[in-house]
Scaffold this active site. Structure first.
Site, mmCIF file in Angstrom:
data_model
loop_
_atom_site.group_PDB
_atom_site.id
_atom_site.type_symbol
_atom_site.label_atom_id
_atom_site.label_comp_id
_atom_site.label_asym_id
_atom_site.label_seq_id
_atom_site.Cartn_x
_atom_site.Cartn_y
_atom_site.Cartn_z
ATOM 1 N N TYR A 51 0.814 -1.222 0.000
ATOM 2 C CA TYR A 51 0.000 0.000 0.000
ATOM 3 C C TYR A 51 0.848 1.272 0.000
ATOM 4 O O TYR A 51 0.376 2.319 0.453
ATOM 5 C CB TYR A 51 -0.947 -0.006 1.199
ATOM 6 C CG TYR A 51 -2.222 -0.818 0.977
ATOM 7 C CD1 TYR A 51 -3.113 -0.481 -0.040
ATOM 8 C CD2 TYR A 51 -2.547 -1.886 1.802
ATOM 9 C CE1 TYR A 51 -4.289 -1.204 -0.228
ATOM 10 C CE2 TYR A 51 -3.724 -2.612 1.615
ATOM 11 C CZ TYR A 51 -4.593 -2.257 0.593
ATOM 12 O OH TYR A 51 -5.763 -2.960 0.410
ATOM 13 N N PHE A 59 -5.142 7.483 6.949
ATOM 14 C CA PHE A 59 -5.604 6.157 7.360
ATOM 15 C C PHE A 59 -4.560 5.068 7.150
ATOM 16 O O PHE A 59 -4.841 3.893 7.368
ATOM 17 C CB PHE A 59 -6.901 5.799 6.618
ATOM 18 C CG PHE A 59 -6.796 5.818 5.107
ATOM 19 C CD1 PHE A 59 -6.254 4.756 4.403
ATOM 20 C CD2 PHE A 59 -7.259 6.918 4.388
ATOM 21 C CE1 PHE A 59 -6.155 4.777 3.023
ATOM 22 C CE2 PHE A 59 -7.170 6.948 2.999
ATOM 23 C CZ PHE A 59 -6.613 5.874 2.315
ATOM 24 N N ARG A 87 -13.218 -4.903 -10.358
ATOM 25 C CA ARG A 87 -13.649 -3.682 -9.653
ATOM 26 C C ARG A 87 -15.180 -3.586 -9.629
ATOM 27 O O ARG A 87 -15.759 -3.165 -8.624
ATOM 28 C CB ARG A 87 -13.041 -2.434 -10.307
ATOM 29 C CG ARG A 87 -11.522 -2.306 -10.235
ATOM 30 C CD ARG A 87 -10.959 -2.073 -8.849
ATOM 31 N NE ARG A 87 -11.502 -0.902 -8.190
ATOM 32 C CZ ARG A 87 -10.932 -0.333 -7.107
ATOM 33 N NH1 ARG A 87 -9.797 -0.821 -6.594
ATOM 34 N NH2 ARG A 87 -11.477 0.701 -6.532
ATOM 35 N N THR A 93 -15.434 1.546 -2.636
ATOM 36 C CA THR A 93 -14.540 1.403 -1.481
ATOM 37 C C THR A 93 -15.318 1.419 -0.168
ATOM 38 O O THR A 93 -15.058 0.615 0.732
ATOM 39 C CB THR A 93 -13.506 2.548 -1.485
ATOM 40 O OG1 THR A 93 -12.837 2.562 -2.760
ATOM 41 C CG2 THR A 93 -12.486 2.372 -0.377
ATOM 42 N N ARG A 104 -18.643 -5.929 -1.719
ATOM 43 C CA ARG A 104 -18.550 -5.045 -0.548
ATOM 44 C C ARG A 104 -19.925 -4.753 0.043
ATOM 45 O O ARG A 104 -20.069 -4.680 1.268
ATOM 46 C CB ARG A 104 -17.782 -3.775 -0.913
ATOM 47 C CG ARG A 104 -16.263 -4.036 -0.963
ATOM 48 C CD ARG A 104 -15.519 -2.909 -1.607
ATOM 49 N NE ARG A 104 -14.076 -2.970 -1.357
ATOM 50 C CZ ARG A 104 -13.185 -2.228 -1.994
ATOM 51 N NH1 ARG A 104 -13.580 -1.355 -2.921
ATOM 52 N NH2 ARG A 104 -11.897 -2.338 -1.717
ATOM 53 N N GLU A 128 1.385 -5.031 -8.666
ATOM 54 C CA GLU A 128 0.870 -5.804 -7.528
ATOM 55 C C GLU A 128 1.051 -7.313 -7.747
ATOM 56 O O GLU A 128 1.351 -8.050 -6.799
ATOM 57 C CB GLU A 128 -0.604 -5.457 -7.302
ATOM 58 C CG GLU A 128 -0.768 -4.011 -6.823
ATOM 59 C CD GLU A 128 -2.222 -3.554 -6.726
ATOM 60 O OE1 GLU A 128 -3.127 -4.353 -7.035
ATOM 61 O OE2 GLU A 128 -2.440 -2.399 -6.326
HETATM 62 P P1 GDP Z 1 -9.844 0.632 -3.101
HETATM 63 O O1 GDP Z 1 -8.979 0.638 -4.331
HETATM 64 O O2 GDP Z 1 -11.318 0.665 -3.431
HETATM 65 O O3 GDP Z 1 -9.518 -0.494 -2.163
HETATM 66 O O4 GDP Z 1 -9.577 1.988 -2.314
HETATM 67 P P2 GDP Z 1 -8.241 2.879 -2.133
HETATM 68 O O5 GDP Z 1 -7.136 2.354 -3.020
HETATM 69 O O6 GDP Z 1 -8.621 4.291 -2.283
HETATM 70 O O7 GDP Z 1 -7.855 2.652 -0.610
HETATM 71 C C1 GDP Z 1 -7.211 1.457 -0.194
HETATM 72 C C2 GDP Z 1 -7.882 0.967 1.059
HETATM 73 O O8 GDP Z 1 -7.661 1.912 2.101
HETATM 74 C C3 GDP Z 1 -9.405 0.846 0.977
HETATM 75 O O9 GDP Z 1 -9.840 -0.382 0.438
HETATM 76 C C4 GDP Z 1 -9.823 0.995 2.413
HETATM 77 O O10 GDP Z 1 -9.698 -0.251 3.115
HETATM 78 C C5 GDP Z 1 -8.804 1.970 2.951
HETATM 79 N N1 GDP Z 1 -9.344 3.338 2.929
HETATM 80 C C6 GDP Z 1 -9.542 4.129 1.850
HETATM 81 N N2 GDP Z 1 -10.054 5.329 2.192
HETATM 82 C C7 GDP Z 1 -10.195 5.289 3.528
HETATM 83 C C8 GDP Z 1 -10.656 6.233 4.483
HETATM 84 O O11 GDP Z 1 -11.061 7.351 4.170
HETATM 85 N N3 GDP Z 1 -10.626 5.836 5.783
HETATM 86 C C9 GDP Z 1 -10.189 4.592 6.149
HETATM 87 N N4 GDP Z 1 -10.184 4.278 7.450
HETATM 88 N N5 GDP Z 1 -9.743 3.680 5.288
HETATM 89 C C10 GDP Z 1 -9.743 4.021 3.994
HETATM 90 MG MG MG Z 2 -6.961 0.978 -4.528
#
Ligand code: GDP
Ligand code: MG
Length: 135
Positions: A51, A59, A87, A93, A104, A128
């Site tokens: 990540y 976060f 996706r 998310t 989800r 990845e």
């Molecule tokens: P994804 O690609 O849909 O998984 O989302 P992102 O790549 O933006 O973020 C990675 C992961 O970080 C997400 O799946 C969430 O588990 C976490 N995450 C993202 N945005 C937030 C947030 O605003 N707050 C918190 N606590 N976790 C977040």
């Molecule tokens: Mg992502």
């Protein structure tokens, strides 16, 4: 239609809920094949590296500690337009915003514990997949 590969993770919350099979069925029913698969406990360093793009986000520490809170399924899904198809199956998310019938919406509790990861682009998928499975 392009045959693609994408990196998928079934996160610790979904593994703990015992819904690995139900989630894999979604992928199989959509025509995605599981090309690589491993149940594993991520180390802190592995989760941080995976990540890395989110390192500066508020976060990040919570995300890393969640991802190492229990075993995950790390896998490669393969099929037509696999990156976008995955996706779409995952949903937004934030599970509260995820469309009905998505993984989800059906299995996730919160934006932190949101059941699955999926690569968001061809570049992310390549990075990845190499991160966990090499070339
Ligand atoms: P994804 O690609 O849909 O998984 O989302 P992102 O790549 O933006 O973020 C990675 C992961 O970080 C997400 O799946 C969430 O588990 C976490 N995450 C993202 N945005 C937030 C947030 O605003 N707050 C918190 N606590 N976790 C977040
Ligand atoms: Mg992502």
């Amino acid at each position: 239609m392009a045959i693609e590969r994408t990196l998928s993770i079934i996160k610790p919350d979904a593994v703990a809920k015992n819904v690995i099979g139900q989630i894999e069925s979604r992928f199989e029913n959509a025509g995605l094949k599981i090309a690589e698969m491993q149940l594993k406990q991520l180390s802190k360093e592995e989760a941080e590296g995976f990540y890395a793009e989110h390192k500066e986000r508020p976060f990040f520490a919570d995300l890393v500690s969640f991802m190492i809170s229990g075993p995950v399924v790390v896998q490669v899904l393969e099929g037509e337009n696999a990156i976008l198809a995955n996706r779409d199956l995952m949903g937004a998310t934030n599970p509260k915003e995820a469309a009905a019938g998505t993984i989800r919406a059906d299995f996730a509790e919160s934006i932190d514990a949101n059941a699955v990861h999926g690569s968001d682009s061809a570049a992310s998928a390549a990075r990845e997949i190499a991160y966990f499975f090499g070339k």
